[in-house]
Design a protein around this motif. Structure first.
Motif, PDB file in Angstrom:
ATOM      1  N   ILE A 133       0.847  -1.189   0.000  1.00  0.00           N
ATOM      2  CA  ILE A 133       0.000   0.000   0.000  1.00  0.00           C
ATOM      3  C   ILE A 133       0.885   1.242   0.000  1.00  0.00           C
ATOM      4  O   ILE A 133       1.964   1.254   0.590  1.00  0.00           O
ATOM      5  N   GLU A 134       0.440   2.263  -0.718  1.00  0.00           N
ATOM      6  CA  GLU A 134       1.132   3.551  -0.719  1.00  0.00           C
ATOM      7  C   GLU A 134       0.415   4.490   0.240  1.00  0.00           C
ATOM      8  O   GLU A 134      -0.815   4.477   0.320  1.00  0.00           O
ATOM      9  N   VAL A 135       1.186   5.300   0.938  1.00  0.00           N
ATOM     10  CA  VAL A 135       0.620   6.204   1.938  1.00  0.00           C
ATOM     11  C   VAL A 135       1.117   7.622   1.679  1.00  0.00           C
ATOM     12  O   VAL A 135       2.315   7.839   1.460  1.00  0.00           O
ATOM     13  N   ALA A 136       0.197   8.566   1.694  1.00  0.00           N
ATOM     14  CA  ALA A 136       0.546   9.980   1.568  1.00  0.00           C
ATOM     15  C   ALA A 136      -0.130  10.753   2.691  1.00  0.00           C
ATOM     16  O   ALA A 136      -1.244  10.432   3.097  1.00  0.00           O
ATOM     17  N   VAL A 137       0.562  11.755   3.189  1.00  0.00           N
ATOM     18  CA  VAL A 137       0.012  12.657   4.192  1.00  0.00           C
ATOM     19  C   VAL A 137       0.021  14.058   3.592  1.00  0.00           C
ATOM     20  O   VAL A 137       1.064  14.545   3.156  1.00  0.00           O
ATOM     21  N   VAL A 138      -1.144  14.677   3.542  1.00  0.00           N
ATOM     22  CA  VAL A 138      -1.273  16.025   2.989  1.00  0.00           C
ATOM     23  C   VAL A 138      -1.570  16.978   4.133  1.00  0.00           C
ATOM     24  O   VAL A 138      -2.556  16.812   4.865  1.00  0.00           O
ATOM     25  N   THR A 139      -0.733  17.956   4.308  1.00  0.00           N
ATOM     26  CA  THR A 139      -0.918  18.923   5.385  1.00  0.00           C
ATOM     27  C   THR A 139      -0.449  20.289   4.899  1.00  0.00           C
ATOM     28  O   THR A 139      -0.130  20.468   3.727  1.00  0.00           O
ATOM     29  N   GLY A 140      -0.426  21.259   5.792  1.00  0.00           N
ATOM     30  CA  GLY A 140       0.017  22.591   5.409  1.00  0.00           C
ATOM     31  C   GLY A 140      -0.878  23.669   5.986  1.00  0.00           C
ATOM     32  O   GLY A 140      -1.731  23.415   6.840  1.00  0.00           O
ATOM     33  N   LEU A 141      -0.673  24.876   5.506  1.00  0.00           N
ATOM     34  CA  LEU A 141      -1.380  26.039   6.033  1.00  0.00           C
ATOM     35  C   LEU A 141      -2.838  26.043   5.595  1.00  0.00           C
ATOM     36  O   LEU A 141      -3.171  25.656   4.474  1.00  0.00           O
ATOM     37  N   SER A 142      -3.696  26.470   6.488  1.00  0.00           N
ATOM     38  CA  SER A 142      -5.113  26.611   6.157  1.00  0.00           C
ATOM     39  C   SER A 142      -5.266  27.622   5.020  1.00  0.00           C
ATOM     40  O   SER A 142      -4.692  28.712   5.061  1.00  0.00           O
ATOM     41  N   GLY A 143      -6.039  27.261   3.996  1.00  0.00           N
ATOM     42  CA  GLY A 143      -6.234  28.143   2.855  1.00  0.00           C
ATOM     43  C   GLY A 143      -5.220  27.951   1.753  1.00  0.00           C
ATOM     44  O   GLY A 143      -5.285  28.628   0.719  1.00  0.00           O
ATOM     45  N   ALA A 144      -4.298  26.998   1.926  1.00  0.00           N
ATOM     46  CA  ALA A 144      -3.248  26.810   0.928  1.00  0.00           C
ATOM     47  C   ALA A 144      -3.634  25.806  -0.156  1.00  0.00           C
ATOM     48  O   ALA A 144      -2.884  25.622  -1.109  1.00  0.00           O
ATOM     49  N   GLY A 145      -4.784  25.137  -0.002  1.00  0.00           N
ATOM     50  CA  GLY A 145      -5.230  24.249  -1.066  1.00  0.00           C
ATOM     51  C   GLY A 145      -5.367  22.799  -0.704  1.00  0.00           C
ATOM     52  O   GLY A 145      -5.373  21.932  -1.584  1.00  0.00           O
ATOM     53  N   ARG A 146      -5.522  22.493   0.590  1.00  0.00           N
ATOM     54  CA  ARG A 146      -5.631  21.082   0.981  1.00  0.00           C
ATOM     55  C   ARG A 146      -6.870  20.421   0.390  1.00  0.00           C
ATOM     56  O   ARG A 146      -6.830  19.271  -0.029  1.00  0.00           O
ATOM     57  N   SER A 147      -7.996  21.128   0.354  1.00  0.00           N
ATOM     58  CA  SER A 147      -9.227  20.541  -0.189  1.00  0.00           C
ATOM     59  C   SER A 147      -9.075  20.214  -1.668  1.00  0.00           C
ATOM     60  O   SER A 147      -9.525  19.158  -2.135  1.00  0.00           O
ATOM     61  N   THR A 148      -8.443  21.091  -2.413  1.00  0.00           N
ATOM     62  CA  THR A 148      -8.184  20.828  -3.827  1.00  0.00           C
ATOM     63  C   THR A 148      -7.280  19.617  -3.986  1.00  0.00           C
ATOM     64  O   THR A 148      -7.509  18.757  -4.849  1.00  0.00           O
ATOM     65  N   ALA A 149      -6.247  19.541  -3.151  1.00  0.00           N
ATOM     66  CA  ALA A 149      -5.333  18.399  -3.203  1.00  0.00           C
ATOM     67  C   ALA A 149      -6.072  17.097  -2.917  1.00  0.00           C
ATOM     68  O   ALA A 149      -5.846  16.085  -3.573  1.00  0.00           O
ATOM     69  N   ALA A 150      -6.965  17.122  -1.926  1.00  0.00           N
ATOM     70  CA  ALA A 150      -7.717  15.921  -1.571  1.00  0.00           C
ATOM     71  C   ALA A 150      -8.599  15.459  -2.731  1.00  0.00           C
ATOM     72  O   ALA A 150      -8.660  14.260  -3.042  1.00  0.00           O
TER      73      ALA A 150
END
Length: 292
Positions: free
Chosen positions: A8-25
């Motif tokens: 299985i491949e695992v990725a963790v997406v994090t960062g500043l609020s408003g930087a585009g996490r929802s788009t990345a998801a």
């Protein structure tokens, strides 16, 4: 990423609020990742273990995390190290943007910052930036989205996390008959009733565009090859533009009167030509073939 060892491949997406996490998801979901948003850090390892035991049903897991999680930085950092020790080798994507861009984004949606409290918006952004500094320093990939459009951000994520097949435009060439109505999901519709109809030739009437007799008749008509050549060239241009804009699904509808002869033969020929193009995965659907 050691997917062969863990399965299985695992990725963790994090960062500043408003930087585009929802788009990345959303982009990762489109690429076939199983995405979980804001899971408590202490449950991440359990979820990954369950995914690894799913016997191939889940092969790529992405966890999207932000400061709303309790003990965010300490717990997430330890979880990432734990996953690494277990052989999952998570890939960490950190999204950021400049303060002025983040302020404009929050003001545009009229929302407060999760760390703003009773202070100013800029205070919340600064506090979050300081809090996330250790995670940023450990990230595998840091993306500054300040000057990126949504489409440009999607393209960068696809380049990093997308398999070759996932990045291809999925094209459906759909034949149909106008007498049964236009297909509702078509992106582009082409009318091929300008060609002579094999229906009016008794020895061809009972055949379809899948049969060699009809195919040869249709393709031999004046204008048929020129139509295919020019439409194919146009689709190359359109397909490249759609890929730049992040569109990965395209339905091309080709219609004749009954959806049995001309549209079927031309759809098959067009699909064969498109299948030779890089970046396209093509299938053919004959909606009205077999109708009386």
């Amino acid at each position: 990423m050691n997917a062969e060892k863990s399965g299985i491949e695992v990725a963790v997406v994090t960062g500043l609020s408003g930087a585009g996490r929802s788009t990345a998801a959303k982009c990762l979901e489109d690429l076939g990742w199983f995405v979980v948003d804001n899971l408590p850090p202490e449950l991440i390892a359990t979820m990954v273990e369950l995914g690894a035991q799913a016997r191939g049903a889940i092969t790529r897991v992405a966890v999207v995390m932000d400061v709303r999680s309790r003990a965010f930085t300490e717990d997430l950092a330890s979880i990432i190290k734990d996953l690494d020790a277990r052989g999952y080798k998570p890939k960490v994507l950190f999204l950021e943007a400049t303060d002025d861009v983040l302020i404009r984004r929050f003001e545009a949606v009229r929302r407060g910052h999760p760390m703003q409290g009773d202070g100013r918006l800029a205070d919340g952004i600064e506090a979050e930036r300081i809090l996330l500094t250790p995670l940023r320093e450990e990230a595998d990939l840091v993306l500054d989205t300040s000057a990126l459009s949504i489409h440009q951000l999607r393209a960068k994520i696809e380049d990093t996390f997308g398999s070759e097949s996932a990045q291809r435009t999925r094209v459906t060439v759909l034949s149909f008959g106008y007498k049964y109505g236009l297909p509702m999901d078509a992106d582009l519709v082409m009318d091929v009733r300008f060609l002579p109809n094999p229906f009016w030739i008794p020895e061809l009437r009972e055949f379809t565009g899948l049969d060699g007799e009809v195919r040869n008749y249709v393709l031999s008509q004046e204008g048929a090859e020129e139509f295919l050549d020019r439409y194919h060239e146009l689709l190359r241009l359109i397909g490249a533009g759609y890929r730049r804009e992040g569109k990965r699904y395209l339905t091309l509808a080709i219609g004749c009167t009954g959806g049995k002869h001309r549209s079927v033969a031309l759809s098959e020929e067009l699909a064969s030509r498109l299948a030779s193009e890089d970046g396209m995965a093509v299938k053919v659907v004959h909606r009205d073939l077999g109708r009386e």
